[in-house]
Design an enzyme around this catalytic site. Structure first.
Site, short mmCIF file in Angstrom:
data_model
loop_
_atom_site.label_atom_id
_atom_site.label_comp_id
_atom_site.label_asym_id
_atom_site.label_seq_id
_atom_site.Cartn_x
_atom_site.Cartn_y
_atom_site.Cartn_z
N SER A 70 0.83 -1.20 0.00
CA SER A 70 0.00 0.00 0.00
C SER A 70 0.88 1.26 0.00
O SER A 70 1.67 1.46 -0.92
CB SER A 70 -0.95 -0.05 1.20
OG SER A 70 -2.04 0.82 1.04
N ASP A 158 -1.71 14.11 12.98
CA ASP A 158 -1.85 15.46 12.41
C ASP A 158 -1.19 15.55 11.04
O ASP A 158 -1.78 16.07 10.08
CB ASP A 158 -1.24 16.50 13.35
CG ASP A 158 -2.05 16.70 14.62
OD1 ASP A 158 -3.23 16.30 14.63
OD2 ASP A 158 -1.50 17.23 15.60
N HIS A 218 -7.33 -6.17 0.34
CA HIS A 218 -6.20 -5.24 0.34
C HIS A 218 -5.10 -5.65 1.33
O HIS A 218 -3.93 -5.47 1.06
CB HIS A 218 -6.71 -3.83 0.66
CG HIS A 218 -5.65 -2.78 0.58
ND1 HIS A 218 -4.89 -2.55 -0.55
CD2 HIS A 218 -5.20 -1.88 1.51
CE1 HIS A 218 -4.04 -1.57 -0.34
NE2 HIS A 218 -4.20 -1.15 0.91
#
Length: 239
Positions: A70, A158, A218
């Site tokens: 990924s 963040d 996945h």
């Protein structure tokens, strides 16, 4: 062999497969930037992640076989395209060098919804993630990046949130090609590597091979680990 994990993961996600493959070769799993125990950074671009992987390989000894899943797969592709001398063979797990339209924001929101002050064990976070609508397999996956004692996520949420367009995207300006062997392994029930993407893959990776892992989506290395291991082992041991 170097293994690069995907978004929200860590090197420990690959421990079982790494230990099994280590019967024939040295296997190194890393924490990507802003994940696990690796340094925190202000960016999460594929050029930067490829640079991180290049530093690891240069330190340990080049070239290396590289496997990425990924996000780690895109970083590994960028590594092979920009630092081809460092990569011997490339294994890409369920991702293509294309931009995707989906976002992982819902999972960031779910992790942020966990009241870390209430945690005494990992299962406490899993219960809260379940209440946020996260499926059981992902509850377990996400909480592997939880430091219960410190009551914190081992993820820089963040920066990952701010960099989400970079993470799900792919730079337009990427040129060149990697002429070594490249093995694109996909989950049979996944839609991340469509047949429409093959011309793009072959342009960047002319010696690309393709295969699908049955009974897997996945997260193919977790859903059907023995089939994944067998496919990787066969590719690495082939001429």
């Amino acid at each position: 062999m170097l293994i690069a994990h995907g978004l929200f993961g860590s090197g420990r996600n690959w421990n079982v497969i790494a230990k099994r493959l280590a019967d024939q070769r040295r296997v190194v799993t890393v924490d990507m930037r802003n994940h696990g125990d690796s340094p925190r950074a202000d960016t999460q671009t594929y050029q930067d992640m490829a640079g991180d992987l290049a530093e690891v390989i240069e330190h340990l000894g080049a070239p290396m076989d590289v496997c990425g899943h990924s996000m780690g797969g895109k970083a590994s592709m960028m590594l092979a395209l920009k630092h081809s001398d460092l990569v011997r063979r490339l294994i890409i797990a369920d991702i293509a060098p294309v931009p995707y339209n989906h976002s992982q924001q819902e999972f960031i929101d779910a992790m942020r919804s966990v009241d870390l002050s209430l945690l005494t064990r990992r299962s406490d976070a899993q219960d809260q993630l379940a209440a946020a609508g996260v499926e059981p397999a992902l509850q377990s996956f996400f909480t592997q990046s939880l430091d219960v004692a410190a009551k914190s996520w081992k993820l820089n949420l963040d920066v990952l949130e701010a960099a989400m367009p970079d993470i799900v995207g792919w730079p337009d300006a990427v040129t060149g090609s990697f002429n070594g062997p490249a093995f694109f392994l996909s989950g049979a029930t996944s839609h991340y590597v469509l047949s429409d993407y093959r011309p793009t893959i072959k342009r960047l990776f002319p010696k690309a091979y393709f295969a699908k892992i049955p009974k897997a989506g996945h997260w193919l290395h977790a859903e059907n680990p023995r089939a994944f291991e067998a496919a990787v082992r066969a590719f690495l041991n082939s001429d």
